[in-house]
Write an enzyme that holds these catalytic residues in place. Structure first.
Site, PDB file in Angstrom:
ATOM      1  N   TRP A   1      -6.165  -4.118   5.659  1.00  0.00           N
ATOM      2  CA  TRP A   1      -7.095  -5.209   5.956  1.00  0.00           C
ATOM      3  C   TRP A   1      -7.799  -4.957   7.272  1.00  0.00           C
ATOM      4  O   TRP A   1      -9.020  -5.147   7.383  1.00  0.00           O
ATOM      5  CB  TRP A   1      -6.375  -6.549   5.979  1.00  0.00           C
ATOM      6  CG  TRP A   1      -5.731  -6.885   4.665  1.00  0.00           C
ATOM      7  CD1 TRP A   1      -4.406  -7.090   4.425  1.00  0.00           C
ATOM      8  CD2 TRP A   1      -6.387  -7.039   3.393  1.00  0.00           C
ATOM      9  NE1 TRP A   1      -4.200  -7.359   3.098  1.00  0.00           N
ATOM     10  CE2 TRP A   1      -5.387  -7.334   2.437  1.00  0.00           C
ATOM     11  CE3 TRP A   1      -7.714  -6.939   2.967  1.00  0.00           C
ATOM     12  CZ2 TRP A   1      -5.688  -7.538   1.091  1.00  0.00           C
ATOM     13  CZ3 TRP A   1      -8.007  -7.144   1.620  1.00  0.00           C
ATOM     14  CH2 TRP A   1      -7.008  -7.441   0.710  1.00  0.00           C
TER      15      TRP A   1
ATOM     16  N   ASP B   1      -7.322 -11.833  12.282  1.00  0.00           N
ATOM     17  CA  ASP B   1      -7.083 -12.169  10.878  1.00  0.00           C
ATOM     18  C   ASP B   1      -5.651 -12.697  10.804  1.00  0.00           C
ATOM     19  O   ASP B   1      -4.694 -11.971  11.085  1.00  0.00           O
ATOM     20  CB  ASP B   1      -7.243 -10.882  10.051  1.00  0.00           C
ATOM     21  CG  ASP B   1      -7.035 -11.093   8.554  1.00  0.00           C
ATOM     22  OD1 ASP B   1      -6.558 -12.183   8.157  1.00  0.00           O
ATOM     23  OD2 ASP B   1      -7.329 -10.153   7.781  1.00  0.00           O
TER      24      ASP B   1
ATOM     25  N   LYS C   1      -2.227 -17.465   0.984  1.00  0.00           N
ATOM     26  CA  LYS C   1      -0.894 -16.955   1.331  1.00  0.00           C
ATOM     27  C   LYS C   1       0.024 -18.105   1.762  1.00  0.00           C
ATOM     28  O   LYS C   1       1.173 -18.160   1.370  1.00  0.00           O
ATOM     29  CB  LYS C   1      -0.987 -15.929   2.469  1.00  0.00           C
ATOM     30  CG  LYS C   1      -2.088 -14.895   2.317  1.00  0.00           C
ATOM     31  CD  LYS C   1      -1.732 -13.793   1.337  1.00  0.00           C
ATOM     32  CE  LYS C   1      -2.921 -12.975   0.865  1.00  0.00           C
ATOM     33  NZ  LYS C   1      -3.607 -12.170   1.838  1.00  0.00           N
TER      34      LYS C   1
HETATM   35  C1  LIG Z   1      -4.836 -11.215   1.632  1.00  0.00           C
HETATM   36  C2  LIG Z   1      -5.413 -10.771   2.921  1.00  0.00           C
HETATM   37  C3  LIG Z   1      -6.791 -10.504   3.080  1.00  0.00           C
HETATM   38  C4  LIG Z   1      -7.762 -10.626   1.943  1.00  0.00           C
HETATM   39  O1  LIG Z   1      -7.982 -11.935   1.656  1.00  0.00           O
HETATM   40  P1  LIG Z   1      -9.056 -12.400   0.544  1.00  0.00           P
HETATM   41  O2  LIG Z   1      -9.028 -13.870   0.729  1.00  0.00           O
HETATM   42  O3  LIG Z   1      -8.527 -11.923  -0.770  1.00  0.00           O
HETATM   43  O4  LIG Z   1     -10.347 -11.787   0.880  1.00  0.00           O
HETATM   44  C5  LIG Z   1      -7.254 -10.125   4.313  1.00  0.00           C
HETATM   45  N1  LIG Z   1      -6.415 -10.004   5.372  1.00  0.00           N
HETATM   46  C6  LIG Z   1      -5.092 -10.235   5.251  1.00  0.00           C
HETATM   47  C7  LIG Z   1      -4.212 -10.083   6.448  1.00  0.00           C
HETATM   48  C8  LIG Z   1      -4.552 -10.628   4.026  1.00  0.00           C
HETATM   49  O5  LIG Z   1      -3.241 -10.853   3.914  1.00  0.00           O
END
Ligand SMILES: *Cc1c(COP(=O)(O)O)cnc(C)c1O
Length: 361
Positions: free
Chosen positions: A102, A172, A196
């Site tokens: 990511w 993030d 999540k």
């Molecule tokens: C799941 C995840 C993403 C991607 O998220 P989407 O909502 O599917 O775009 C990005 N960064 C992290 C840390 C994630 O766990």
């Protein structure tokens, strides 16, 4: 009804009491004769729902007044572009720490809009650790510094934040939001896909310091400009109405049933410690991450044999522990134990692993 323990990395489990409440309110929300799924986002009732979700998030996370909360769509992945389009507009430079897939995607996307620098990476060891950071290597005039606080796929997390001085720190927090207290004032911008730890898939939350709004590149699509959403209370267009409602229920659960993020952290630490201590003492299973950087949320592990890994995943699934297969880029297993995974789910998983070890060790 037979609910399984779902260790999926996302979308993932939601608290059972939240699901029950949503089910109870499905046909008639609060006596208004309609479902939240059906109501106009311009209605008074819905305005109450979105306002309450925002104020709950502010309360639970302790978000300072000079930050805006935006409820968006497009996933965390859209933020990989939205952030540079809005922030990479002074020097046109930004710094990145590559701690997994990511973080790398955030870097690659930003590199399309400006000068993206890699200040450190842990790719050399399959992202199994958080690299040491040397502030001397940071870009002094960067428009922002990006980290991925919890690395969902590899199971690492930052336990110390980089000291970026006046350079805005962007993180993030998709897979660790609401898992423990976080000092929002250390960051300029936080973002998370909700699926999540917060709500069903389809909602993206952005928490942004106000002074960073209003400087987007000219080419920025209207929908990608933070100002558009900040000026319209996240209702420039139809927001992900039902997901915002669900996020509100999850936040109420954290505040009222759990007792806030300090308590949430205690529970998450307890769950993680149970699994890590089993892995550290097991002769069959082992964790893949450097102990000091271990995630509280995502715990990858292996047996050392691909055949046994597959056998374990299948046996676990048959026993009601589902989605334990590791990410396709890492292999092995991964247990994602987000907020909604009960302590008892981890206890039972550990007992199951111990039995599996006896039979296969
Ligand atoms: C799941 C995840 C993403 C991607 O998220 P989407 O909502 O599917 O775009 C990005 N960064 C992290 C840390 C994630 O766990």
């Amino acid at each position: 009804m037979n609910r399984v323990y779902n260790f999926s990395a996302g979308p993932s489990m939601l608290p059972e009491s939240v699901l029950r409440r949503a089910a109870g309110e499905m046909l008639d929300y609060n006596g208004c004769g309609q479902s939240v799924m059906e109501m106009s986002h311009r209605s008074k009732v819905y305005q109450g729902i979105i306002d309450s979700a925002e104020s709950l998030l502010r309360e639970v996370m302790g978000i300072p007044q000079n930050y805006k909360v935006l409820f968006l769509q497009g996933g965390a992945s859209s933020q990989f572009a939205m952030i540079p389009m809005n922030l990479m507009t002074k020097s046109g430079k930004a710094d990145f720490v590559l701690t997994g897939q990511w973080a790398t995607k955030a870097y690659q996307e930003a590199a399309r809009y400006g000068e993206a620098h890699v200040v450190a990476s842990s790719k050399d060891k399959t992202f199994s650790y958080i690299p040491e950071l040397d502030p001397a290597s940071f870009t002094k005039d960067a428009d922002y510094f990006h980290i991925c606080l919890n690395n969902t796929i590899y199971g690492t997390r930052f336990t110390e934040l980089p000291d970026t001085g006046d350079v805005p720190l962007v993180a993030d927090i998709s897979s660790c939001i609401l898992s423990e207290p976080i000092d929002v004032s250390r960051f300029a911008l936080l973002y998370a896909g909700a699926q999540k730890n917060m709500a069903p898939a389809g909602l993206t939350v952005v928490i942004i310091r106000e002074d960073l709004i209003g400087h987007a590149m000219d080419i920025t699509p209207t929908m990608f400009n933070y100002q558009t959403h900040a000026d319209n209370g996240s209702m420039y267009n139809t927001p992900p109405c039902y997901n915002i409602y669900m996020a509100g229920l999850v936040l109420e659960w954290i505040r009222d049933e759990i007792g806030g993020l300090e308590k949430m952290k205690e529970i998450n630490e307890k769950k993680a410690a149970m699994l890590y201590s089993f892995l550290d003492n097991s002769k069959l299973f082992s964790g893949t991450v450097v102990p000091k950087d271990r995630s509280l949320m995502n715990i990858p592990f292996v047996t050392g044999s691909e055949e046994l890994d597959a056998k374990f995943v299948k046996a676990a699934s048959d026993a009601g522990f589902v989605n334990l297969k590791g990410h396709r880029s890492v292999g092995g297993m991964r247990a994602s134990i987000y907020n909604a995974m009960p302590v008892e789910g981890v206890e039972k998983l550990v007992a199951f692993m111990a039995d599996f070890e006896k039979e296969n060790g």
